[in-house]
Design a protein around this motif. Structure first.
Motif, PDB file in Angstrom:
ATOM      1  N   ASP A  16      68.998  22.680  44.140  1.00  0.00           N
ATOM      2  CA  ASP A  16      70.037  22.817  45.175  1.00  0.00           C
ATOM      3  C   ASP A  16      69.424  23.207  46.515  1.00  0.00           C
ATOM      4  OD1 ASP A  16      72.023  22.204  43.368  1.00  0.00           O
ATOM      5  OD2 ASP A  16      72.713  24.275  43.105  1.00  0.00           O
ATOM      6  N   ALA A  17      68.490  24.158  46.474  1.00  0.00           N
ATOM      7  CA  ALA A  17      67.845  24.605  47.712  1.00  0.00           C
ATOM      8  C   ALA A  17      67.062  23.464  48.348  1.00  0.00           C
ATOM      9  CB  ALA A  17      66.926  25.791  47.426  1.00  0.00           C
ATOM     10  N   GLY A  18      66.369  22.685  47.526  1.00  0.00           N
ATOM     11  CA  GLY A  18      65.621  21.544  48.049  1.00  0.00           C
ATOM     12  C   GLY A  18      66.522  20.480  48.633  1.00  0.00           C
ATOM     13  N   VAL A  19      67.641  20.193  47.962  1.00  0.00           N
ATOM     14  CA  VAL A  19      68.596  19.209  48.474  1.00  0.00           C
ATOM     15  C   VAL A  19      69.138  19.660  49.814  1.00  0.00           C
ATOM     16  CG1 VAL A  19      70.870  18.173  48.084  1.00  0.00           C
ATOM     17  CG2 VAL A  19      69.208  18.263  46.215  1.00  0.00           C
ATOM     18  N   ASP A  20      69.545  20.919  49.902  1.00  0.00           N
ATOM     19  CA  ASP A  20      70.071  21.450  51.167  1.00  0.00           C
ATOM     20  C   ASP A  20      69.022  21.360  52.271  1.00  0.00           C
ATOM     21  OD1 ASP A  20      72.104  22.978  52.737  1.00  0.00           O
ATOM     22  OD2 ASP A  20      70.495  24.462  52.781  1.00  0.00           O
ATOM     23  N   LEU A  21      67.792  21.667  51.927  1.00  0.00           N
ATOM     24  CA  LEU A  21      66.711  21.641  52.903  1.00  0.00           C
ATOM     25  C   LEU A  21      66.439  20.232  53.410  1.00  0.00           C
ATOM     26  CD1 LEU A  21      64.696  23.577  54.257  1.00  0.00           C
ATOM     27  CD2 LEU A  21      63.120  23.150  52.364  1.00  0.00           C
ATOM     28  N   VAL A  22      66.371  19.256  52.508  1.00  0.00           N
ATOM     29  CA  VAL A  22      66.068  17.889  52.935  1.00  0.00           C
ATOM     30  C   VAL A  22      67.232  17.299  53.739  1.00  0.00           C
ATOM     31  CG1 VAL A  22      66.909  16.588  50.921  1.00  0.00           C
ATOM     32  CG2 VAL A  22      64.964  15.735  52.209  1.00  0.00           C
ATOM     33  N   LEU A  23      68.465  17.684  53.404  1.00  0.00           N
ATOM     34  CA  LEU A  23      69.618  17.158  54.131  1.00  0.00           C
ATOM     35  C   LEU A  23      69.741  17.761  55.528  1.00  0.00           C
ATOM     36  CD1 LEU A  23      72.359  17.013  51.332  1.00  0.00           C
ATOM     37  CD2 LEU A  23      71.107  15.098  52.351  1.00  0.00           C
ATOM     38  N   THR A  24      69.308  19.006  55.677  1.00  0.00           N
ATOM     39  CA  THR A  24      69.453  19.663  56.976  1.00  0.00           C
ATOM     40  C   THR A  24      68.213  19.562  57.854  1.00  0.00           C
ATOM     41  OG1 THR A  24      68.824  21.798  55.998  1.00  0.00           O
ATOM     42  CG2 THR A  24      71.183  21.305  56.146  1.00  0.00           C
ATOM     43  N   GLU A  25      67.024  19.522  57.225  1.00  0.00           N
ATOM     44  CA  GLU A  25      65.796  19.571  58.021  1.00  0.00           C
ATOM     45  C   GLU A  25      64.824  18.428  57.761  1.00  0.00           C
ATOM     46  OE1 GLU A  25      63.995  23.429  58.365  1.00  0.00           O
ATOM     47  OE2 GLU A  25      65.883  24.433  57.904  1.00  0.00           O
ATOM     48  N   GLY A  26      65.113  17.573  56.791  1.00  0.00           N
ATOM     49  CA  GLY A  26      64.245  16.434  56.537  1.00  0.00           C
ATOM     50  C   GLY A  26      63.179  16.719  55.495  1.00  0.00           C
ATOM     51  N   GLY A  27      62.544  15.642  55.052  1.00  0.00           N
ATOM     52  CA  GLY A  27      61.553  15.736  53.986  1.00  0.00           C
ATOM     53  C   GLY A  27      60.318  16.541  54.333  1.00  0.00           C
ATOM     54  N   GLY A 102      67.052  12.211  55.869  1.00  0.00           N
ATOM     55  CA  GLY A 102      65.968  12.918  55.184  1.00  0.00           C
ATOM     56  C   GLY A 102      65.921  12.608  53.700  1.00  0.00           C
ATOM     57  N   MET A 103      67.076  12.641  53.049  1.00  0.00           N
ATOM     58  CA  MET A 103      67.121  12.346  51.615  1.00  0.00           C
ATOM     59  C   MET A 103      66.749  10.885  51.364  1.00  0.00           C
ATOM     60  SD  MET A 103      67.609  13.347  48.482  1.00  0.00           S
ATOM     61  CE  MET A 103      68.672  14.795  48.310  1.00  0.00           C
ATOM     62  N   PHE A 104      67.286   9.988  52.179  1.00  0.00           N
ATOM     63  CA  PHE A 104      67.001   8.561  52.015  1.00  0.00           C
ATOM     64  C   PHE A 104      65.503   8.294  52.095  1.00  0.00           C
ATOM     65  CE2 PHE A 104      66.541   4.220  53.681  1.00  0.00           C
ATOM     66  CZ  PHE A 104      67.319   3.504  52.786  1.00  0.00           C
ATOM     67  N   GLU A 105      64.840   8.898  53.058  1.00  0.00           N
ATOM     68  CA  GLU A 105      63.399   8.681  53.207  1.00  0.00           C
ATOM     69  C   GLU A 105      62.628   9.241  52.014  1.00  0.00           C
ATOM     70  OE1 GLU A 105      62.336  10.162  57.045  1.00  0.00           O
ATOM     71  OE2 GLU A 105      63.365   8.537  58.096  1.00  0.00           O
ATOM     72  N   LEU A 106      63.063  10.403  51.500  1.00  0.00           N
ATOM     73  CA  LEU A 106      62.378  10.980  50.340  1.00  0.00           C
ATOM     74  C   LEU A 106      62.536  10.097  49.109  1.00  0.00           C
ATOM     75  CD1 LEU A 106      60.946  13.331  48.841  1.00  0.00           C
ATOM     76  CD2 LEU A 106      63.243  14.268  48.408  1.00  0.00           C
ATOM     77  N   MET A 107      63.739   9.573  48.890  1.00  0.00           N
ATOM     78  CA  MET A 107      64.047   8.841  47.667  1.00  0.00           C
ATOM     79  C   MET A 107      63.128   7.648  47.419  1.00  0.00           C
ATOM     80  SD  MET A 107      68.175   8.981  48.122  1.00  0.00           S
ATOM     81  CE  MET A 107      68.524   7.532  47.139  1.00  0.00           C
ATOM     82  N   PHE A 108      62.615   7.055  48.465  1.00  0.00           N
ATOM     83  CA  PHE A 108      61.820   5.836  48.303  1.00  0.00           C
ATOM     84  C   PHE A 108      60.337   6.058  48.573  1.00  0.00           C
ATOM     85  CE2 PHE A 108      66.193   4.656  49.136  1.00  0.00           C
ATOM     86  CZ  PHE A 108      66.445   3.880  48.026  1.00  0.00           C
ATOM     87  N   ARG A 109      59.929   7.323  48.669  1.00  0.00           N
ATOM     88  CA  ARG A 109      58.518   7.642  48.863  1.00  0.00           C
ATOM     89  C   ARG A 109      57.858   7.876  47.509  1.00  0.00           C
ATOM     90  NH1 ARG A 109      56.343   9.597  53.531  1.00  0.00           N
ATOM     91  NH2 ARG A 109      54.461   9.372  52.298  1.00  0.00           N
ATOM     92  N   HIS A 110      57.674   6.805  46.748  1.00  0.00           N
ATOM     93  CA  HIS A 110      57.086   6.966  45.414  1.00  0.00           C
ATOM     94  C   HIS A 110      55.611   7.359  45.469  1.00  0.00           C
ATOM     95  CE1 HIS A 110      60.458   5.949  42.784  1.00  0.00           C
ATOM     96  NE2 HIS A 110      60.879   5.258  43.827  1.00  0.00           N
ATOM     97  N   ASP A 111      55.044   7.328  46.662  1.00  0.00           N
ATOM     98  CA  ASP A 111      53.695   7.886  46.796  1.00  0.00           C
ATOM     99  C   ASP A 111      53.742   9.414  46.763  1.00  0.00           C
ATOM    100  OD1 ASP A 111      55.124   7.755  49.245  1.00  0.00           O
ATOM    101  OD2 ASP A 111      53.276   7.946  50.403  1.00  0.00           O
ATOM    102  N   LEU A 112      54.912  10.006  47.047  1.00  0.00           N
ATOM    103  CA  LEU A 112      55.067  11.459  46.996  1.00  0.00           C
ATOM    104  C   LEU A 112      55.759  11.926  45.722  1.00  0.00           C
ATOM    105  CD1 LEU A 112      56.363  12.198  50.620  1.00  0.00           C
ATOM    106  CD2 LEU A 112      54.012  12.330  49.773  1.00  0.00           C
ATOM    107  N   LEU A 113      56.443  11.008  45.050  1.00  0.00           N
ATOM    108  CA  LEU A 113      57.224  11.358  43.870  1.00  0.00           C
ATOM    109  C   LEU A 113      56.478  10.984  42.602  1.00  0.00           C
ATOM    110  CD1 LEU A 113      60.656   9.968  45.119  1.00  0.00           C
ATOM    111  CD2 LEU A 113      59.815  12.311  45.290  1.00  0.00           C
ATOM    112  N   ASP A 114      56.916  11.562  41.491  1.00  0.00           N
ATOM    113  CA  ASP A 114      56.360  11.212  40.195  1.00  0.00           C
ATOM    114  C   ASP A 114      57.334  10.268  39.516  1.00  0.00           C
ATOM    115  OD1 ASP A 114      55.401  10.974  37.670  1.00  0.00           O
ATOM    116  OD2 ASP A 114      55.136  13.114  37.304  1.00  0.00           O
ATOM    117  N   SER A 115      57.101   8.973  39.649  1.00  0.00           N
ATOM    118  CA  SER A 115      58.005   7.987  39.067  1.00  0.00           C
ATOM    119  C   SER A 115      57.531   7.520  37.694  1.00  0.00           C
ATOM    120  CB  SER A 115      58.139   6.780  40.005  1.00  0.00           C
ATOM    121  OG  SER A 115      56.886   6.212  40.262  1.00  0.00           O
ATOM    122  N   THR A 116      56.530   8.193  37.143  1.00  0.00           N
ATOM    123  CA  THR A 116      55.973   7.784  35.853  1.00  0.00           C
ATOM    124  C   THR A 116      56.789   8.295  34.683  1.00  0.00           C
ATOM    125  OG1 THR A 116      54.608   9.767  35.668  1.00  0.00           O
ATOM    126  CG2 THR A 116      53.656   7.869  36.835  1.00  0.00           C
ATOM    127  N   GLY A 117      57.674   9.255  34.940  1.00  0.00           N
ATOM    128  CA  GLY A 117      58.447   9.848  33.855  1.00  0.00           C
ATOM    129  C   GLY A 117      57.811  11.112  33.308  1.00  0.00           C
TER     130      GLY A 117
END
Length: 200
Positions: A16-27, A102-117
């Motif tokens: 929740d804290a991360g979601v609030d942060l990315v929505l208000t201040e960006g990734g 901010g959230m939109f940009e994070l969602m598609f940054r698979h270089d920053l995310l762990d999309s391997t499961g």
């Protein structure tokens, strides 16, 4: 932090804290220390639930995909034909990008995310949130008569993503008047699916 948020399990409070942060201040603001501070815990606490920074970012991004999926469902509720549903999804996609940059940009940054499961042992995986949305687009594009639905859907997605990013960054509004997004969406659909047929 409210009493209600303090009663949530710590894992959910961190997300929740991360979601609030990315929505208000960006990734760029999504540091572990700041997320922990906003959740009201020590900076080491996130490691108990998220072994890496990527794992926590992935959990935050999953919330974005859940929100986007809900918007797709709501947007396409009144649409009848596959093309109408594709158009509804396309407008919802671009609208989400503009409203939640901010959230939109994070969602598609698979270089920053762990999309391997591997990002969350025993928890939901990012792939389980992202792939069904693309599969839905492929199904609808197939219903529009595309010869190669996966490639056509990917090309349309790339086109819409470019529109979304350029509009959110303020580039397209420099050269096009306000209210043009719908026309851009129609142009993307025409380019990848062919012109809409007039109903008889």
């Amino acid at each position: 932090m409210t009493q209600e948020s303090q009663e949530l399990p710590l894992r959910e409070r961190l997300i929740d804290a991360g979601v609030d942060l990315v929505l208000t201040e960006g990734g760029s603001a999504l540091g572990l220390r700041e997320i922990a501070r906003r959740a009201g815990v020590s900076h080491g606490a996130p490691r108990r639930y998220f072994p890496t920074h990527q794992a926590l970012l992935s959990a935050i991004a999953r919330r974005g995909f859940a929100d986007l999926g809900a918007r797709f469902t709501a947007a396409s509720a009144g649409a009848v034909s596959p093309r109408e549903r594709v158009r509804a999804l396309a407008e919802a996609y671009v609208g989400y990008a503009v409203e939640h940059r901010g959230m939109f940009e994070l969602m598609f940054r698979h270089d920053l995310l762990d999309s391997t499961g591997r990002e969350s042992a025993g928890g939901p995986r990012l792939r389980e949130s992202t792939l069904p949305l693309f599969d839905l687009l492929v199904t609808l594009v197939s219903g529009c008569g595309a010869d190669d639905p996966e490639v056509t859907a990917a090309a349309l997605w790339a086109n819409l993503h470019g529109v979304a990013q350029l509009w959110a960054w303020g580039s397209l509004p420099l050269v096009l008047p306000a209210g043009t997004v719908g026309r851009l969406v129609d142009a993307a659909l025409d380019a990848h699916l062919g012109p809409a047929r007039e109903s008889s």
